[in-house]
Motif scaffolding. Structure first.
Motif: not given
Lengths: 359, 1029
Positions: B357-366, B386-388, B416-423
């Motif tokens: 296991i490497g560790g947690v990866v996460s990405a967020r985009s507004v 796709e980007e995330i 109208e603001v949306c945060i997309l998160s993936a982890s």
């Protein structure tokens, strides 16, 4: 910062029996919290009054939602809203339909009408039972009454079927329904010393011996357990011969006295009072055809029989002895033809008096 | 004609009174599927109608079968005016489409109305006849099984794990259509419920198609989410892991699952067709703040550095395992390379699956939301995700990993603001699972790295570390390097060696932000995000050390946006992994050594911290072996001890600003003091006998009882002071969370010892404008803000479960909870494990006696009812009373109690299993969406009363559906969405809830062979028997 909304919902409904009792007793949320605090629930828990308040609120809400179902307990078993384990359901129902004996004593024999309900605040003030609790108990009586009123079949059984109550509680309700239906007077001062259980016992005796259902004749007659059997009441008139016929009365007295002599200290009083007492009992029997007199059944018993005996300081043993011989001696009277009616009458009277003969 | 759907309406009960005059109802039922509608006859004047209808047959395409729900409407017939609707039941017939799931849906369903809630129940029978369709170009995917469970379902074997599947569909939200201004709230709610049901069906069908294309037959770890974007539309999206599952025949040997490298499908995950980046028509991405824990700043360059065919350079990491590792990497890489996204939504794996296991990866985009112009081509949303995902993939590569496990996606929307998160968790998977046939080659490798520690070994190479980490040789095998801490989003592997017990660790954070609109707002948020994430990590790290633990599992970081604040909540389960080094202590450094009193303060603080650590060691039973010194040796320099994850934001490359390991620690020290103080005060007072974690099982506790309880709690707080500082907000927020936990401990005190598992917190900051219920008010919402001009609502909402821990002597506890089984007359041998645990449970004899007497009472009552029943069979039953039901039940079955147990007991749990039981069959996925609205809020007991009854109703409907499928439990249950809006001034409130889970049949381990207990006996037969009396 203030809590705007706070709910806690479980899949298998959790209920604290203590809180349930507080709710049933009509405590407000704040009072209930106080009682629980004093009861020491917080001891050993790292919890504040707020936590307790929120927990109490949750439980109260659950109970309020359940209340609708508790009005027809059969629904509680097959409703889908709350998943409640059966033994909990039994507890919920049993506690919901439980009543305070001080309260029931006040409304026993009264008409379960709106008028009576309006007077409940007086009852509440008098008994110390909260008005909310009084209302619940009163509504329970009324609900049971309404449901079983028109049902055929044995009263106790109907109550148990429709309200899923325990045998004991179903019998108590049967007594309450029976008293309400016949409007027995129970509120007179002279009757104050009697407890609800005394009356419930008497009601049980009356139901199982003096009603139509008592004969075991389940012929689809309505109200067979709720009303006294008319024919029987008519027959009771015949008993009058025991006091109107002088010979019979004397004969009866001598038989009883012979049997009692030497067996009790109160013999002299018994002998002296025999005619009075006998007249009292037979007169009660003869008057029962009149609905108005039926209401006074218990007051009559006390005035005509129990009070004279008590003033003569009979013991409970004396009473039992006297009534046994009084009943049995009548069988020996050859001119007395109403043995069956006599037994049916005296059986109940004897057990009622024995139950009611206390301070 | 690929399918025939048949439905039969049997009966109703407990219907509401619709005719005030007679206190009765003239009910009839409309059964609708697609555009076909059938009606039953009117059953006049009854609250318990017996329709006993014919079979209504619908001949439909299987595509429709998948998309459409069966819609049952109960109405009250009215001669003179329009018929009044009593309520509806939507039945998802998807479970009937798979041969291995349910075969019939039969049972009592609550009749649900969006305004009045549950109004009576209806008994329905549904069947499906499917014809085989061999059309290669079909649009349906019948037969693909869906599981919410994030592990391989218990009665299956994974033959092949294909990989990531995703799909999203968009539509206009009916609430925002012009027609909503003229239709009734009920019609609007129903339109919404129906639409979402349709969209979920469509989504599942499309995902199913992808799975079929990949050659799989099931989706595991299916996660479906709604984005209620308001005016801009409604997005339903789902991700999952495609698998080929084989049903396990009990007793047969379990073969290792294998990863597929399906040569016929080189591009096995066909991505959504359009992968082009948003053009000018779509809103510009606002400096997507990316973040990756334990990852270097130059993740993108790393990506390019990684040779296509794996790390050919072959840098030796371990001793003999080095070259093997490289080989392994090559193998895995080539297998996974063909997948566009080597992501797995699973959190629990078959043994040997995870290598490192490497560790947690996460990405967020507004992102800024814009109206979805063409619902059929949801390109924008697809492109965003796709980007995330690309970013996550590159982060994983940077960590030297070729796959991401425990992957999940989420959104938070504020205006109208949306945060997309993936982890997810970057990981290396065993090539053994990638390719069948090459197993033997690597078998030696397993010897080299024992399963109990292997996953901890670093996947990246030592000399080219993606981030600064302190490496030591593994404390378990002493052969390979391990990091000093490990953060993951997955569950603790079953084979992992753990010291002591685990515990729930939370980091909470509030950040104020200025109110803003549009782009300004989005920029502000994206600027704040990296700081927040950084601080959450700091908190987690400190709390972890305070508890003397060195790894986090099930990490879930949630960031919610409000109008003028951002909330961050990270939850995870901390454990002490035996393979990892002992965590160093926490040292506090003063900023100005000259100040004497300050120094003193620091030193007392330091003492308290040390005491707490010592105490926590005791509390969690952490007694690592004494060999620590030999490796750690000298005290770790302060610098490294406080080294934390570096957060990187792609937009701002000024990493040093955030890197605490290089000076600039004043603010940090203060923060630490503050955070630690809080920890100290809280955890000293932890209630004994309670354990909590957010993973499936509590590490270190193995003796579970079968008694379990699931609960949902929702709280909404109103913050009164708008001028709160960050610190003030933090304190409030932390207090809220702590109070909630305390409240739970108090409520569940009677269940001690117990453990709250899968404790799942969700926070939201509702928009102030949501305070009003939108309907029938002007869409222009600005004036309404003045109702609560300075208030902020913070909502803490969570779904949890409590599982009992069985200690010797607590058999009583257990028994009490087994009510369902007891009543079925099955002997419950409460098999207490002879564990060596000290007996902590208090045996309450009082309550036991109580229960005994209750039991006697019950038995007696039972006997009575039966007797009465037989006496009374001759009596006529023309009276409309509940009596006939009682009687017939008691006659029919001696097992049922007087108060009856005709309702199947359905257990619900967010876990994927039920302790001490065995799941024998999966019946299908439960995915339901409900809306409830009221215009008499006060009368229903205020907001709490309203929501309480709604949640209870949702539970009831879930249970009813499961019972109708023949199941007795829902596993992997979760409440995905709970949106609450109110307008107290108008006495209105509205709430939306989405729940999902897997319906299953379970049997107790003790009576595995027995048939599952009384599944539908009370359900199907009650009505039939009624007619005979």
């Amino acid at each position: 910062m203030s809590v705007e909304l706070d709910v806690f919902v479980v899949n298998t409904t959790i209920m604290d029996e203590e809180v349930y009792q507080l709710w049933l007793d009509g405590y407000t949320v704040n009072d209930a919290v106080k009682v629980r605090m004093e009861g020491g629930v917080l001891e050993g828990c790292e919890a504040s009054a707020e936590v307790l308040h929120s927990d109490t609120m949750d439980q109260y809400r659950t109970f309020q939602m359940c209340e609708r179902l508790l009005h027809s307990p059969v629904k509680l078993a097959n409703q889908l809203l709350f998943q409640i384990p059966p033994h909990r359901q039994v507890m919920l129902i049993e506690r919901y339909y439980a009543f305070d004996s001080v309260f029931v004593r006040e409304v026993l024999g009264k008409k379960l009408s709106k008028g009576t309900k309006k007077d409940l605040d007086d009852v509440s003030a008098k008994t110390g039972v909260t008005l909310k609790s009084c209302r619940r108990q009163f509504d329970n009586f009324k609900r049971v009454f309404k449901v079983v009123e028109e049902l055929k079949g044995p009263l106790v059984e109907n109550i148990r079927q429709h309200f899923l109550l325990s045998d004991k509680l179903a019998r108590d309700y049967a007594a309450i329904v029976f008293f309400a239906n016949n409007r027995f007077e129970t509120g007179k001062k002279k009757l104050h010393y009697l407890t609800f259980q005394d009356f419930a016992f008497c009601a049980g005796q009356l139901i199982s011996n003096w009603t139509v259902g008592a004969l075991g004749d389940y012929n689809m007659v309505e109200d067979m357990d709720v009303d006294l059997e008319k024919e029987f009441l008519q027959d009771l008139k015949e008993l009058k011969i025991l006091i109107t016929d002088r010979d019979l009365l004397d004969q009866h007295k001598s038989l009883v006295c012979t049997a009692l002599r030497g067996k009790t200290k109160a013999f002299n009083e018994m002998e002296a009072n025999f005619k009075n007492l006998s007249r009292g009992l037979v007169n009660i029997a003869a008057k029962l055809t009149n609905t108005k007199e039926v209401r006074d059944f218990f007051i009559d018993l006390v005035e005509k029989f129990i009070e004279p005996c008590r003033s003569d300081k009979w013991t409970a043993g004396d009473m039992r002895l006297y009534l046994t011989h009084y009943t049995n001696s009548a069988h020996v009277l050859d001119t007395f033809k109403h043995q069956v009616v006599w037994d049916r009458y005296m059986g109940v009277i004897k057990s009622c008096i024995l139950k009611m003969y206390h301070d | 004609m690929p399918g025939k759907l048949k439905a039969k309406i049997v009966a109703g009960r407990h219907l509401p009174v619709m005719d005030r005059a007679s206190d009765l109802t003239d009910a009839f039922v409309e059964v609708k599927f697609g555009n076909t509608t059938f009606k039953t006859d009117v059953y006049p004047k009854s609250l318990n109608p017996q329709w006993n209808s014919e079979w209504f047959k619908f001949e439909v395409d299987d595509e429709d079968l998948q998309d459409e729900p069966l819609q049952i409407t109960v109405l009250d017939h009215d001669t003179y005016s329009a018929n009044d609707a009593i309520g509806k039941v939507y039945i998802d017939i998807d479970p009937l489409l798979s041969s291995e799931a349910a075969t019939v849906i039969s049972g009592w369903f609550p009749i649900y109305d969006t305004i009045h809630g549950i109004r009576g129940e209806i008994n329905v029978l549904v069947k499906v006849d499917l014809f085989n369709d061999l059309n290669r170009f079909r649009q349906s995917s019948c037969g693909v099984k869906f599981f919410c469970t994030t592990s391989i379902p218990r009665c299956y074997r994974a033959a092949l794990v294909h990989g990531f599947v995703e799909e999203l569909v968009v539509n206009e939200d009916p609430e925002y259509q012009w027609i909503d201004r003229i239709r009734t709230p009920r019609a609007s709610n129903e339109a919404r419920q129906r639409l979402i049901s349709l969209m979920s069906g469509e989504l599942q069908r499309k995902i199913g198609l992808k799975v079929l294309e990949m050659g799989g037959n099931a989706v595991v770890g299916y996660l479906q989410c709604f984005d209620l974007e308001g005016e801009s539309g409604l997005v339903v999206r789902a991700i999952g892991t495609a698998c080929t599952l084989d049903k396990l025949i009990p007793g047969s040997e379990i073969k290792e699952p294998v990863f597929s490298e399906d040569p016929t499908h080189p591009l096995s995950v066909p991505p959504t067709p359009l992968r082009t980046l948003p053009s000018s028509s779509s809103p510009p991405p606002f400096s997507p703040s990316k973040l990756c824990s334990r990852q270097s700043s130059s993740s993108d360059t790393d990506l390019s550095l990684t040779p296509k065919m794996g790390m050919g350079s072959g840098i030796s990491v371990g001793k003999e395992a080095g070259p093997l590792k490289t080989l392994l990497r090559q193998q895995a890489q080539s297998a996974l390379e063909q997948r566009e996204f080597p992501f797995f939504t699973l959190t629990c794996f078959p043994p040997g699956f995870l290598v490192h296991i490497g560790g947690v990866v996460s990405a967020r985009s507004v992102k800024l939301l814009d109206r979805i112009h063409n619902p059929d081509e949801p390109e924008t949303r697809d492109a965003w995700w796709e980007e995330i995902r690309q970013e996550i993939k590159s982060h994983a590569k940077a960590l030297g990993c070729h796959a991401v496990v425990g992957y999940s996606e989420s959104t938070t929307i504020c205006e109208e603001v949306c945060i997309l998160s993936a982890s997810g968790t970057a990981a290396m998977l065993n090539p053994r699972f990638m390719r069948e046939g090459s197993v033997c080659v690597y078998s030696r490798f397993d010897d080299a790295s024992p399963p109990s520690c292997g996953f901890c070994h670093i996947p990246y190479d030592e000399f080219n570390m993606p981030f600064p980490a302190q490496l030591t040789y593994c404390y378990h095998c002493r052969r390979q390097k391990v990091p000093d801490v490990l953060f993951t989003t997955i569950d603790l592997p079953a084979e992992a060696a753990v010291t002591g017990k685990g515990c729930l660790i939370q980091a909470r954070l509030c950040r104020t932000k200025k109110k803003a609109q549009g782009e300004v707002n989005a920029t502000a948020i994206s600027n704040l995000l990296p700081f927040m994430e950084y601080e959450l990590h700091t908190q987690l790290m400190n709390k972890l050390k305070l508890r003397c633990m060195n790894a986090l599992f099930g990490l879930r970081i949630q960031i919610s946006v409000g109008e003028n604040m951002l909330l961050g909540l990270a939850s995870a389960t901390g454990v002490y992994l035996s393979a990892l080094p002992a965590p160093g202590g926490i040292q506090i450094a003063g900023k100005t050594p000259s100040d004497l009193s300050y120094d003193q303060h620091i030193s007392t603080m330091q003492k308290r911290i040390n005491d707490t650590i010592a105490m926590n060691k005791e509390l969690y039973n952490i007694h690592p072996p004494e060999c620590i010194e030999e490796v750690v040796g000298s005290p770790i320099p302060d610098r490294q001890r406080s080294r934390l994850f570096r957060s990187t934001s792609e937009s701002s490359d000024e990493l040093s600003e955030l890197d605490l390991s290089h000076g600039k620690k004043d603010a940090f020290v203060l923060e630490v003091c503050y955070a630690l103080l809080r920890c100290l005060s809280i955890y000293l007072s932890l209630s004994p006998g309670f354990y909590s974690c957010n993973t499936e099982v509590m590490p270190g506790i193995y003796n579970w009882t079968s008694g379990l309880q699931m609960f949902t709690s929702v709280r909404v707080y109103r913050l009164n002071n708008a001028n709160l500082t960050n610190q003030g907000l933090n304190k409030i927020f932390t207090d809220l969370c702590e109070n909630l936990l305390k409240s739970l401990y108090f409520k569940l005190r009677s269940m001690i010892p117990c453990c709250l598992c899968h404790l799942n917190f969700t926070v939201a900051v509702p928009e102030e404008e949501l305070i009003q219920v939108r309907r029938h008010t002007p869409k222009n919402t600005s004036p309404i803000l003045f109702i609560f001009p300075i208030n902020i609502l913070v909502r803490v909402k969570e779904i949890k479960l409590c599982v009992f821990v069985c200690f010797p002597g607590s058999g009583e506890n257990e028994e009490q909870l087994q009510f369902s089984m007891e009543l079925c007359g099955e002997s419950t041998s409460s098999n207490n494990q002879p564990t060596a645990k000290p007996s902590v449970s208090s045996v309450d004899y009082g309550s036991f006696a109580d229960r005994c007497s209750t039991w006697l009472e019950l038995l007696r009552l039972k006997a009575h009812t039966i007797r009465r029943g037989s006496v009374k069979t001759t009596s006529s039953s023309e009276r409309c009373s509940p009596l006939p039901e009682v009687r017939s039940r008691s006659l029919r079955s001696t097992r049922s109690l007087p108060c009856g147990a005709p309702v199947t007991v359905v257990k619900m749990t967010p876990l994927s299993f039920l302790p001490r039981t065995r799941i024998v069959k999966y019946l299908g996925i439960i995915n339901m969406f409900f809306i409830r609205e009221t215009t008499s809020l006060r009368e229903e007991g205020g907001v709490s009363g309203f929501l309480h009854s709604f949640i209870a109703e949702v539970f009831a409907m879930v249970r009813a559906h499961v019972a109708a499928l023949g199941g007795n439990a829902v596993v992997s249950y979760s409440m995905k969405e709970c949106v609450f809006m109110e307008n107290p001034n108008k006495n209105q409130a509205q709430c939306l809830i989405n729940v999902s889970g897997d319906a299953v049949i379970f049997v107790r381990e003790s009576d595995q062979e027995a048939i599952p207990p009384l599944i539908t006996c009370g359900q199907t037969s009650t009505t039939g028997a009624d007619g005979t009396t």
